[in-house]
Enzyme design. Sequence first.
Site, short mmCIF file in Angstrom:
data_model
loop_
_atom_site.label_atom_id
_atom_site.label_comp_id
_atom_site.label_asym_id
_atom_site.label_seq_id
_atom_site.Cartn_x
_atom_site.Cartn_y
_atom_site.Cartn_z
N HIS A 20 -11.08 5.19 -1.68
CA HIS A 20 -11.37 4.33 -2.84
C HIS A 20 -11.93 5.16 -3.99
O HIS A 20 -11.57 4.96 -5.16
CB HIS A 20 -12.40 3.25 -2.48
CG HIS A 20 -11.98 2.27 -1.42
ND1 HIS A 20 -12.75 1.99 -0.31
CD2 HIS A 20 -10.89 1.48 -1.32
CE1 HIS A 20 -12.14 1.08 0.43
NE2 HIS A 20 -11.00 0.75 -0.16
N ARG A 95 -1.26 3.20 0.80
CA ARG A 95 -1.30 4.29 1.79
C ARG A 95 0.06 4.38 2.46
O ARG A 95 1.05 4.65 1.82
CB ARG A 95 -2.41 4.02 2.82
CG ARG A 95 -3.80 4.28 2.30
CD ARG A 95 -4.82 3.70 3.21
NE ARG A 95 -4.48 2.29 3.48
CZ ARG A 95 -5.27 1.41 4.03
NH1 ARG A 95 -6.44 1.76 4.43
NH2 ARG A 95 -4.89 0.17 4.19
#
Length: 164
Positions: A20, A95
């Site tokens: 993040h 991802r």
Amino acid sequence: MAISDLAIYPGSFDPITNGHVDLVKRTLRVFDKVIVAIASNPDKDRSLFSLQERIDMVNEVFADLRGRVTAASFQGLLVDYAERKGSTVVIRGLRAISDFEYEFQMAMMNHRLKPKLETFFMMTGESEFYTSSRLVKEVASLGGDVSGLVPDNVLAKLREKFKR
Ligand code: PNS
């Protein structure tokens, strides 16, 4: 003219990981400001960290970027929150391939609800490709080492939570 100088980066952030953090920093190369918007869902919240703990951890991580990165919580629809904040940009990280379907559905639904809102996807950095808040919590809860995967303040909080 830029569509927005403010991007909203929504999520659960339970807790914030280095993946993040990397995404926020890269977002700041494109947008002036980012709100890390932590979704609050009091009805079915099974988070490890309270909303306030999650906000505090994010603010600590970005203490040197105060003014450009703010942590806040929101309730209700993300599209309404973005509108209240005057932003038309939502950032999400991607991802592995497994993220795609869920992210695609959310982006399409949000676009349907508010056509002016655009979702920007960024590929997660390669060293964070396999990290998720869920896995970090699981490994930490079983005594595994998650250093390097989360910021130091988060590591300390995880150790505190799972003290044996
Ligand atoms: O980190 P997460 O759990 O994948 O984040 C999901 C989040 C918080 C971005 C999503 O659940 C959300 O936007 N929640 C707010 C409520 C909402 O707008 N739901 C409709 C999404 S299409």
